[in-house]
Design an enzyme around this catalytic site. Structure first.
Site, PDB file in Angstrom:
ATOM      1  N   GLY A  40       0.811  -1.223   0.018  1.00  0.00           N
ATOM      2  CA  GLY A  40      -0.054   0.168   0.084  1.00  0.00           C
ATOM      3  C   GLY A  40       0.779   1.401  -0.023  1.00  0.00           C
ATOM      4  CG  LEU A  42      -0.788   1.670  -3.741  1.00  0.00           C
ATOM      5  CD1 LEU A  42      -1.930   1.136  -4.708  1.00  0.00           C
ATOM      6  CD2 LEU A  42       0.505   0.533  -3.866  1.00  0.00           C
ATOM      7  CG  HIS A  43       5.290   5.398  -4.547  1.00  0.00           C
ATOM      8  ND1 HIS A  43       5.831   4.853  -5.749  1.00  0.00           N
ATOM      9  CD2 HIS A  43       5.635   5.042  -3.608  1.00  0.00           C
ATOM     10  CE1 HIS A  43       6.514   3.783  -5.263  1.00  0.00           C
ATOM     11  NE2 HIS A  43       6.709   4.013  -4.056  1.00  0.00           N
ATOM     12  N   GLY A  45       5.368   4.699  -8.634  1.00  0.00           N
ATOM     13  CA  GLY A  45       6.368   3.670  -8.886  1.00  0.00           C
ATOM     14  C   GLY A  45       5.306   2.114  -8.956  1.00  0.00           C
ATOM     15  CG  HIS A  46       3.408   1.043  -5.161  1.00  0.00           C
ATOM     16  ND1 HIS A  46       3.698   2.056  -4.592  1.00  0.00           N
ATOM     17  CD2 HIS A  46       4.026  -0.049  -4.749  1.00  0.00           C
ATOM     18  CE1 HIS A  46       4.388   1.615  -3.381  1.00  0.00           C
ATOM     19  NE2 HIS A  46       4.611   0.487  -3.496  1.00  0.00           N
ATOM     20  CD  GLN A  70       7.775  -6.947   3.983  1.00  0.00           C
ATOM     21  OE1 GLN A  70       7.051  -7.902   3.414  1.00  0.00           O
ATOM     22  NE2 GLN A  70       8.344  -5.973   3.235  1.00  0.00           N
ATOM     23  CD  GLU A 157      15.427  -3.336 -13.109  1.00  0.00           C
ATOM     24  OE1 GLU A 157      16.042  -2.039 -13.117  1.00  0.00           O
ATOM     25  OE2 GLU A 157      15.727  -4.252 -13.931  1.00  0.00           O
ATOM     26  CD  GLN A 162      10.908  -6.828  -2.286  1.00  0.00           C
ATOM     27  OE1 GLN A 162      10.698  -6.766  -1.009  1.00  0.00           O
ATOM     28  NE2 GLN A 162      10.021  -6.345  -3.085  1.00  0.00           N
ATOM     29  CB  SER A 194      10.900   4.905  -1.531  1.00  0.00           C
ATOM     30  OG  SER A 194      10.623   4.740  -0.134  1.00  0.00           O
TER      31      SER A 194
HETATM   32  O1  PAF Z   1       8.055  -4.401  -1.874  1.00  0.00           O
HETATM   33  C1  PAF Z   1       7.398  -4.430  -1.034  1.00  0.00           C
HETATM   34  O2  PAF Z   1       6.341  -3.695  -1.044  1.00  0.00           O
HETATM   35  C2  PAF Z   1       7.103  -5.603  -0.403  1.00  0.00           C
HETATM   36  O3  PAF Z   1       8.411  -6.232   0.281  1.00  0.00           O
HETATM   37  C3  PAF Z   1       6.243  -6.918  -0.671  1.00  0.00           C
HETATM   38  C4  PAF Z   1       7.140  -7.339  -2.096  1.00  0.00           C
HETATM   39  C5  PAF Z   1       5.057  -6.467  -1.275  1.00  0.00           C
HETATM   40  C6  PAF Z   1       6.096  -7.971   0.338  1.00  0.00           C
HETATM   41  O4  PAF Z   1       5.319  -7.581   1.256  1.00  0.00           O
END
Ligand code: PAF
Length: 287
Positions: A40, A42-43, A45-46, A70, A157, A162, A194
């Protein structure tokens, strides 16, 4: 189809069974399905990941889940921005057909005891700075991929390590999904977008914008045949001089294993994590 809520034309799915039903329906129509996992906030990039997804799939599903596993206890899980309504509105404008927003009990039911651990590529860099991080990411991404079983899944990227960890786990666990990496989206100063940029003051934004310039200059110097150690050292000095408070790492690594390199036979990647005030920024470029 069990969608709990409709916002414009996007289906909001809150359970794994609703997600599976939605995907099965698309498959039944012969459509290809793409997935963009997110936490979430969201910007652009997403949203770019979703738009790119339409080049590979007919139906795009985003997921929004702030994954507790995480985050370390000292990190910003509670403070992580939760802007679900706004996020869903933005997603619907991209043409995404569904968004999966499970709660923590749907993802981690009582008695949950399994974790996915990827050796090698998850160990250096972020793995050293944030030892809990990739275990949480690998576990939740494995679950999301198995829950949706999309044809393709797209990741930025910007989180380069990740992306490599996810590519590895998909191969190792025979998950039948194509993983697609999408180039980092940057603002007009080159700062990688970000959710954490929102924490920066005006002054810190100016310093933060230096980070990408240092990386691109280092990449040019490497291509010109400069000494890797000297290039790295000069890069660290420039980052600190720009007003950063500390550098977790600035490394020139093999682009797929992220291990140190001794020669230039490999494709290289320059990766950095540095703190400015309380905000930790990461970035990377190809070299
Ligand atoms: O990059 C992210 O936003 C997170 O690490 C992900 C891949 C959604 C996993 O929670």
């Amino acid at each position: 189809m069990k969608a709990d809520l409709r916002m414009e034309s996007i289906q909001v799915l809150r359970s794994v069974s609703a997600l599976r039903e939605f995907v099965a329906l698309q498959r039944g129509k012969g459509l290809r399905v793409g997935l963009v996992p997110t936490m979430g906030a969201l910007h652009e990039g997403h949203l770019t990941l979703v738009r790119e997804g339409f080049g590979h799939a007919d139906v795009m599903i985003a997921t929004i889940f702030v994954n507790p596993t995480q985050f370390a206890p000292t990190e910003d899980f509670a403070a992580y921005p939760r802007t679900q309504e706004d996020d869903i509105r933005k997603l619907s404008q991209t043409g995404a057909q569904a968004v999966f927003c499970p709660d923590a009990s749907e993802m981690y039911p009582q008695g949950f005891s399994t974790s996915v651990s990827v050796k090698g590529v998850s160990e250096p860099l972020e793995g050293e700075s944030r030892p809990h991080f990739f275990g949480g990411v690998a576990t939740v991404v494995t679950k999301l991929l198995l829950q949706a079983l999309p044809d393709v899944a797209l990741f930025g990227e910007k989180d380069y390590q990740q992306l490599q960890v996810i590519k590895r786990l998909v191969i190792d666990l025979d998950i039948p999904v194509k993983i697609i990496g999408v180039a980092t989206v940057r603002d007009r100063d080159g700062l990688a977008l970000s959710s954490r940029n929102a924490y920066l003051t005006q002054e810190q934004m100016k310093s933060a914008a230096v980070l990408n310039r240092v990386l691109f200059d280092m990449a040019d110097q490497i291509r010109d045949g400069g000494d890797l150690g000297a290039i790295r050292q000069a890069g660290m000095e420039r980052i600190m001089a720009a007003g950063f408070d500390s550098i977790d790492y600035l490394e020139i690594r093999d682009a797929s294993t992220l291990m140190p390199v001794d020669g230039r036979n490999n494709a290289l990647r320059i990766l950095v994590a540095a703190k400015i005030g309380k905000t930790r920024l990461i970035d990377n470029v190809a070299a």
